[in-house]
Design a protein around this motif. Sequence first.
Motif, PDB file in Angstrom:
ATOM      1  N   ARG A  38       0.828  -1.205   0.000  1.00 40.60           N
ATOM      2  CA  ARG A  38       0.000   0.000   0.000  1.00 40.60           C
ATOM      3  C   ARG A  38       0.860   1.251   0.000  1.00 40.60           C
ATOM      4  O   ARG A  38       0.606   2.206  -0.753  1.00 40.60           O
ATOM      5  CB  ARG A  38      -0.919   0.018   1.227  1.00 40.60           C
ATOM      6  CG  ARG A  38      -2.123  -0.899   1.144  1.00 40.60           C
ATOM      7  CD  ARG A  38      -2.956  -0.779   2.405  1.00 40.60           C
ATOM      8  NE  ARG A  38      -4.108  -1.650   2.386  1.00 40.60           N
ATOM      9  CZ  ARG A  38      -5.314  -1.299   1.943  1.00 40.60           C
ATOM     10  NH1 ARG A  38      -5.494  -0.084   1.462  1.00 40.60           N
ATOM     11  NH2 ARG A  38      -6.322  -2.153   1.973  1.00 40.60           N
ATOM     12  N   ASN A  77      -5.774   0.418  -4.367  1.00 38.01           N
ATOM     13  CA  ASN A  77      -4.722   0.959  -3.499  1.00 38.01           C
ATOM     14  C   ASN A  77      -3.525   0.032  -3.307  1.00 38.01           C
ATOM     15  O   ASN A  77      -2.662   0.282  -2.461  1.00 38.01           O
ATOM     16  CB  ASN A  77      -5.280   1.313  -2.111  1.00 38.01           C
ATOM     17  CG  ASN A  77      -6.416   2.307  -2.185  1.00 38.01           C
ATOM     18  OD1 ASN A  77      -6.305   3.344  -2.836  1.00 38.01           O
ATOM     19  ND2 ASN A  77      -7.519   2.003  -1.535  1.00 38.01           N
ATOM     20  N   VAL A 145      -4.344  -0.644   7.784  1.00 39.27           N
ATOM     21  CA  VAL A 145      -5.573   0.138   7.720  1.00 39.27           C
ATOM     22  C   VAL A 145      -6.665  -0.656   8.414  1.00 39.27           C
ATOM     23  O   VAL A 145      -6.699  -1.894   8.368  1.00 39.27           O
ATOM     24  CB  VAL A 145      -5.995   0.443   6.264  1.00 39.27           C
ATOM     25  CG1 VAL A 145      -4.964   1.327   5.586  1.00 39.27           C
ATOM     26  CG2 VAL A 145      -6.216  -0.826   5.462  1.00 39.27           C
ATOM     27  N   LYS A 153     -12.129   4.896   7.550  1.00 41.96           N
ATOM     28  CA  LYS A 153     -10.810   4.292   7.363  1.00 41.96           C
ATOM     29  C   LYS A 153      -9.792   4.957   8.283  1.00 41.96           C
ATOM     30  O   LYS A 153      -9.671   6.175   8.323  1.00 41.96           O
ATOM     31  CB  LYS A 153     -10.373   4.449   5.898  1.00 41.96           C
ATOM     32  CG  LYS A 153      -9.033   3.844   5.579  1.00 41.96           C
ATOM     33  CD  LYS A 153      -8.701   4.052   4.102  1.00 41.96           C
ATOM     34  CE  LYS A 153      -7.336   3.499   3.740  1.00 41.96           C
ATOM     35  NZ  LYS A 153      -7.024   3.695   2.298  1.00 41.96           N
ATOM     36  N   GLU A 155      -5.709   4.825   9.327  1.00 40.50           N
ATOM     37  CA  GLU A 155      -4.376   4.334   8.967  1.00 40.50           C
ATOM     38  C   GLU A 155      -3.488   4.300  10.203  1.00 40.50           C
ATOM     39  O   GLU A 155      -3.468   5.237  10.994  1.00 40.50           O
ATOM     40  CB  GLU A 155      -3.765   5.214   7.876  1.00 40.50           C
ATOM     41  CG  GLU A 155      -4.552   5.165   6.570  1.00 40.50           C
ATOM     42  CD  GLU A 155      -3.853   5.896   5.443  1.00 40.50           C
ATOM     43  OE1 GLU A 155      -2.723   6.387   5.641  1.00 40.50           O
ATOM     44  OE2 GLU A 155      -4.451   5.986   4.352  1.00 40.50           O
ATOM     45  N   TYR A 223      -6.308   5.788  18.292  1.00 41.22           N
ATOM     46  CA  TYR A 223      -6.804   5.577  16.932  1.00 41.22           C
ATOM     47  C   TYR A 223      -8.321   5.409  16.833  1.00 41.22           C
ATOM     48  O   TYR A 223      -8.862   5.342  15.726  1.00 41.22           O
ATOM     49  CB  TYR A 223      -6.146   4.330  16.320  1.00 41.22           C
ATOM     50  CG  TYR A 223      -4.648   4.442  16.190  1.00 41.22           C
ATOM     51  CD1 TYR A 223      -4.074   5.205  15.176  1.00 41.22           C
ATOM     52  CD2 TYR A 223      -3.809   3.779  17.077  1.00 41.22           C
ATOM     53  CE1 TYR A 223      -2.699   5.311  15.056  1.00 41.22           C
ATOM     54  CE2 TYR A 223      -2.431   3.881  16.962  1.00 41.22           C
ATOM     55  CZ  TYR A 223      -1.877   4.644  15.949  1.00 41.22           C
ATOM     56  OH  TYR A 223      -0.508   4.746  15.827  1.00 41.22           O
TER      57      TYR A 223
END
Length: 460
Positions: A38, A77, A145, A153, A155, A223
């Motif tokens: 990616r 991606n 991800v 989404k 990361e 996150y």
Amino acid sequence: MEYKRKNVWLNIDDQQKNELEEISKDYIDFLNVAKTERLATNEIIKRAQAAGFVNLEEKINNNSIKAGDKVYTVNKNKAVALFVIGSEDLEKGMSIVGAHTDSPRLDLKPVPLSEDTQIAYFKTHYYGGVKKYQWTTIPLALHGVVFNKNGEKIEVAIGENDDEPVFTISELLIHLSKKMMQKSASEVIEGEQLKVIVGSIPLADEEDNPVKKNILKILNEKYGIEEEDFITAEFEVVPAIKARNAGLDNSMIIAHGQDDRVCAYSALNAILKIEDPEKTAVALFVDKEEIGSRGATAMTSQFFENAVLELLNIEEKANLISLKRSLANSKVLSADVTMAYDPNFKDVSEIDNAAQFGCGVALTKYTGSGGKGGSNDANAEYLSEIRLAFEKDKVIYQTGELGAVDAGGGGTIAFILAEYGMDVVDCGTPVISMHAPTELVSKADLYETILAYKSFYKNI
């Protein structure tokens, strides 16, 4: 005339050596950014856009394409194709350099987080051909991800910066390894033992899995990740080791993932320099080669075929005959590494036919194993064409093969492209310690790989 390999260092001038060093610095920067397929795809697109490439969707919407245009298209991606449109009709074929950007690594399982005796772990499944014991005790980084319950989404990258923690997999102390040392190398560490240690502080006032709960608390605070989000996540564990110069003479580069990012970088470097070619030039960067090239982002998908059809459609030639002609008339360098002869392991090579370190890019007529099984075996006519092109531009090249006849073997994406009727030969950089957590290449071989790909685009 007797065939003798040339040592690159003894056959390039000071100006070329300076250029070699500048390329090597940029390559190291590329490796340190492109740690996964990616991330490699992102970096390739970034560099392509800076060089004037535009998304194929833009050309489709404008219904306009002309010679000299530079376009790219992305596949989920994880794969990308770059095109520099030639002045010749697409039906006359393309000049294609095809590499892969995935490398052996560890992937987190869908339900990865566990705790045992107040140590929290991520469970993994290794990806591609690895020696499992090599992945213990080294510093590891986490990339990936994840999609939360709202479909957002997120990361994640942990372990690459100096101020970030790293992870590791434990190894048994030598003092208690009597039985372990009697096992075969493939059994010294079992796949289920490749558990990454991620923490050891318990969450206060928690009786069940307090360390695991503390790790989940940290992930949620930083996150916004909850445990069930791992089900819809893709996390990869790679060595937290920077690419850097190796050797007292700084002649080599040591890094993770040079199979096949050394060839991917070389193909990118070559196509970004092309202006107004006769034949359409293509650089392919695909995924999943290390696990058999299966899947929607692999070379076996119809991603590339579909992109060519879109180009033909803009030219109002979107028919099966034009597509088949465009593919069958194309010529390819399957850009993948080969093994470099290693004096430490002489018994698995046949020195006259093995690529040698520092002697340039390697042309590998066939790969496969057990009687060339699973191999593309390039024909003499095409090898002659490549040879004449390289010699015209004074590219320093050599022959290579993936080990002695009965020693083992492996494959590349070459056979997949050959199924279209294309002429294909493997051509890439020799590597020492291939598929290890860190691999070694010669800067001289990197330099000649780039020159080879440029010569291919120019002459074929």
